[in-house]
Scaffold this active site. Structure first.
Site, PDB file in Angstrom:
ATOM      1  N   LYS A  15       1.178  -1.094   0.052  1.00 55.37           N
ATOM      2  CA  LYS A  15      -0.256  -0.218  -0.646  1.00 55.37           C
ATOM      3  C   LYS A  15       0.647   1.062   0.455  1.00 55.37           C
ATOM      4  O   LYS A  15       1.983   1.409   0.873  1.00 55.37           O
ATOM      5  CB  LYS A  15      -1.126   0.001   1.034  1.00 55.37           C
ATOM      6  N   LYS A  44      -1.936  -1.042  -3.579  1.00 56.14           N
ATOM      7  CA  LYS A  44      -2.806  -0.242  -3.561  1.00 56.14           C
ATOM      8  C   LYS A  44      -2.240   1.165  -3.911  1.00 56.14           C
ATOM      9  O   LYS A  44      -1.258   1.252  -3.696  1.00 56.14           O
ATOM     10  CB  LYS A  44      -4.290  -0.413  -2.598  1.00 56.14           C
TER      11      LYS A  44
HETATM   12  C1  PBG Z   1      -7.426   2.776   5.888  1.00 58.50           C
HETATM   13  C2  PBG Z   1      -7.688   3.460   3.924  1.00 58.50           C
HETATM   14  C3  PBG Z   1      -7.688   3.775   3.550  1.00 58.50           C
HETATM   15  C4  PBG Z   1      -8.111   3.974   2.232  1.00 58.50           C
HETATM   16  C5  PBG Z   1      -8.847   2.383   2.535  1.00 58.50           C
HETATM   17  N1  PBG Z   1      -8.922   2.291   3.242  1.00 58.50           N
HETATM   18  C6  PBG Z   1      -7.497   5.424   2.983  1.00 58.50           C
HETATM   19  C7  PBG Z   1      -5.618   5.617   3.521  1.00 58.50           C
HETATM   20  O1  PBG Z   1      -5.073   5.056   3.598  1.00 58.50           O
HETATM   21  O2  PBG Z   1      -5.797   7.442   3.585  1.00 58.50           O
HETATM   22  C8  PBG Z   1      -8.545   4.630   0.444  1.00 58.50           C
HETATM   23  C9  PBG Z   1      -9.508   4.200  -0.497  1.00 58.50           C
HETATM   24  C10 PBG Z   1      -9.765   5.283  -1.681  1.00 58.50           C
HETATM   25  O3  PBG Z   1      -9.143   5.797  -1.814  1.00 58.50           O
HETATM   26  O4  PBG Z   1     -10.221   3.931  -2.630  1.00 58.50           O
HETATM   27  N2  PBG Z   1      -8.418   2.594   5.881  1.00 58.50           N
END
Ligand code: PBG
Length: 328
Positions: free
Chosen positions: A195, A248
């Protein structure tokens, strides 16, 4: 001399032959729909930066999940918006928290629809970070206990898969042991393994009101510049017990999706995040892109790169269009 013997256009001259030689498939089978659930009796509010996506009360959520199920989408991913946020994200681990209640309601209505839950405290904390905070620092090991507790409450409510998205070190192992100790060895972990610290989460942070109140997420989410590091993160998560790993965002990281696919033999998910969705929606609203074709082409490309499954806010739109749409 290749030409005129070889004419690759022979295999493109009509739709039937194109269907036969098509290398990548994409259908509702491959999609997971992310949904935001909030408190309230009924109704929903549209998320401004994500046209067509809503913060849903449980009654509105049940309409969405019923429709997703009817369209053949195998699963949904739930994100909770709590009533109050505090330093430690208390509602996130409350057995009657919003996500826990939503999971029960969905499993009651559509037991066959897979319910996955995002396991992370940023939506529940006043500081908006994915870890507990002390003296301006994000704590790692202390956070693992909260994440494990959160995962257990989700599973007690009926969640089929839990998906840690926090990027703390060791969280997959901690959650795996916590689940096993409580008799939930049959519940899978979908790890947000690679991520990245990406700008493309901005609309999501609008939706969940989860922007960090100080600093940024660079001390836990990955540097966009790194490729080798993704393989290391994925290897660690698999070693700790991840059943499915995720990359991601998706479209800006197709190379990483391909790398992970080639290096590992576990199912691979990719998350087409809020900003990827928002870009297509915004350009389509201006008439600059054809929305359906842009959606199909990006989803197909994410599959082609190697994703077995895709989390996408377009899941229903794509499933509704079916295989006969422009992607075919
Ligand atoms: C954190 C989380 C995020 C997303 C999914 N889980 C936000 C972040 O890391 O700031 C983002 C998903 C998206 O942008 O569609 N709980």
């Amino acid at each position: 001399m290749a030409f005129p013997i070889h004419r690759p256009r022979r295999l493109r001259q009509n739709r039937a032959i194109r269907r036969l030689v098509r290398e990548t498939s994409l259908s509702a089978d491959h999609l997971i729909l992310p949904l935001f659930v909030m408190h309230g009796k009924d109704g929903k509010t549209e998320i401004q930066s994500m046209p067509g996506q809503y913060r849903l009360t449980i009654s509105a959520l049940l309409q969405e999940t019923a429709e997703a199920h009817r369209l053949g989408i195998p699963g949904v991913m739930l994100f909770g918006i709590p009533k109050v946020k505090d330093e430690i994200g208390s509602e996130g681990i409350a057995p009657d928290g919003i996500v826990q209640r939503a999971v029960r309601a969905i499993k009651d209505q559509t037991p066959d629809l897979l319910v996955m839950t995002d396991v992370c405290i940023d939506e529940y904390t006043s500081h908006g970070h994915c870890g507990l905070v002390k003296d301006g620092k994000i704590l790692n090991d202390e956070t693992l206990e909260v994440l494990t507790e959160m995962a257990i409450t989700h599973v007690e409510a009926g969640a089929d898969l839990v998906a840690p998205s926090d990027m703390m070190d060791g969280r997959v192992g901690a959650i795996r042991s916590g689940l096993d100790e409580n008799g939930y060895e049959g519940v899978s972990i979908l790890a947000y393994a690679a991520k990245y610290s990406s700008c493309f989460y901005a609309p999501f942070r609008d939706a969940a009101d989860s922007s960090p109140q100080f600093g940024d997420r660079k001390t836990y989410q990955m540097d966009v510049a790194n490729r080798r590091e993704a393989l290391n993160e994925v290897a660690l998560d698999i070693e700790e017990g991840a059943d499915i790993v995720m990359v991601k965002p998706a479209l800006p990281f197709l190379d990483i999706i391909r790398d992970v696919k080639e290096a590992f033999n576990v199912p691979l998910a990719a998350y087409q995040v809020s900003g990827e969705y928002a870009m297509i929606k915004a350009a389509a609203a201006k008439g600059w892109l054809d929305e359906t074709r842009a959606m199909s082409e990006s989803l197909l490309s994410i599959r082609r790169a190697g994703a077995d499954m895709i989390l996408t806010y377009f899941a229903k739109e794509f499933a509704r269009m079916g295989l006969e749409g422009p992607a075919g």
